[in-house]
Design an enzyme around this catalytic site. Sequence first.
Site, mmCIF file in Angstrom:
data_model
loop_
_atom_site.group_PDB
_atom_site.id
_atom_site.type_symbol
_atom_site.label_atom_id
_atom_site.label_comp_id
_atom_site.label_asym_id
_atom_site.label_seq_id
_atom_site.Cartn_x
_atom_site.Cartn_y
_atom_site.Cartn_z
ATOM 1 C CB THR A 204 7.332 -1.513 2.827
ATOM 2 O OG1 THR A 204 7.533 -2.952 2.714
ATOM 3 C CG2 THR A 204 6.592 -1.155 1.648
ATOM 4 N NE ARG A 232 6.995 -12.641 3.605
ATOM 5 C CZ ARG A 232 6.850 -11.494 3.680
ATOM 6 N NH1 ARG A 232 7.661 -10.554 2.990
ATOM 7 N NH2 ARG A 232 6.169 -10.933 4.403
ATOM 8 N N GLY A 234 5.594 -10.981 0.128
ATOM 9 C CA GLY A 234 4.648 -10.492 1.199
ATOM 10 C C GLY A 234 3.383 -9.745 0.426
ATOM 11 C CG ASP A 235 1.710 -6.436 2.397
ATOM 12 O OD1 ASP A 235 3.120 -6.755 2.641
ATOM 13 O OD2 ASP A 235 1.305 -5.243 3.028
ATOM 14 C CB THR A 255 4.280 -0.135 5.316
ATOM 15 O OG1 THR A 255 5.676 -0.784 5.832
ATOM 16 C CG2 THR A 255 4.003 0.938 6.105
ATOM 17 N N GLY A 256 4.038 -3.161 6.446
ATOM 18 C CA GLY A 256 3.833 -3.885 8.056
ATOM 19 C C GLY A 256 4.089 -5.334 7.666
ATOM 20 N N GLY A 258 3.453 -8.372 6.132
ATOM 21 C CA GLY A 258 2.770 -8.780 5.157
ATOM 22 C C GLY A 258 1.856 -9.781 5.082
#
Length: 338
Positions: A204, A232, A234-235, A255-256, A258
């Site tokens: 990201t 799906r 994510g965060d 970032t990571g 999520g």
Amino acid sequence: MRIYSVVLLSFSLLCCAGENQNLKSTEPPFGIVIHGGAGTILKQNMTSETEKAYRETLAKSIKVGHAILVAGGTSQQAVEKTIHVMENSPLFNAGKGAVLTANGFASLDASFMNGETLDAGAIAGVSHVKNPITAAIGVMEQSPHVMLSGKGADQFAMELGLDTVPNAYFITERRKNALKRVQDSEQKKTAFYDPFIKEAKFGTVGCVALDKKGNLSAGTSTGGMTNKKWDRIGDAPIIGAGTYANNASCGVSATGWGEFFIRSVVAHDIAALVEYKGLDIATASKQVIQKVEDLGGDGGVIVLDTEGNVTMEFNTAGMYRAHMDAKGNLSVKIYKDE
Ligand code: ASP
């Protein structure tokens, strides 16, 4: 009368000179910080050309936002234009070069928050908006909503007249190969143990900026995780998880992995520790990334406060990242030990 005017004029010139100097020395510090994803980024897995390309693109991106801040532009403008450069580069998992869904398409998420007004906007699962961060800002500024998703979000962007592209524009050979490799290894159930696979899942981009008026903004843009299914999300497009900005505390972009960042409400948690507990941004970020790690997740954050302090905290082998301060000092880093 004449003498009086001259005296008055000289007096006000003196005052102004003094005031200007004061203004200069008390001018709020401005700055900008970016990330291009965290993960198993190891020097031994990187060719020198690839590493050079990442470093150059990080520098090119952050300089765009920094120039806007130097010229007195807003942190919102700086975040948007900086993220455009990364979205338009095939290197990062955002816009062109986004990772692919299980069906081989790009499905993009982005969010933006203004720390002065606490206005926010986000889009999730768009397939055609060339620069998702601009669509997120569009939601914030030109709709009564905070988050739009899927076809409706694409349609909204078209109605705003934003640049739209066929989905194929986003798709690169590198991401097609990564999808194939992830799908093969998922069949063998090795997916999360293979460093390549973990790296292929993330990447990201995000930016936090502080302008000369002392206002913070934060934005995040992503293609999500390779091989994602069932629409799906994510965060990254979730305000409080992947992005948060508040002049009362700090601006954050994450970032990571999520799912763990959503469960830990990472971005808002950091801001809350700063605002309510009075922690500095470095201590607050360490604490929250530890919480992510304790749950089994990984990734990182970039954080900037209204004094221009910056922190880049992550629990992975590397995070593409860069920072520029008010004096124009630039630092570009990739690996943990830099
Ligand atoms: N956080 C993003 C997501 O889970 C992925 C990333 O940061 O690379 O969608």
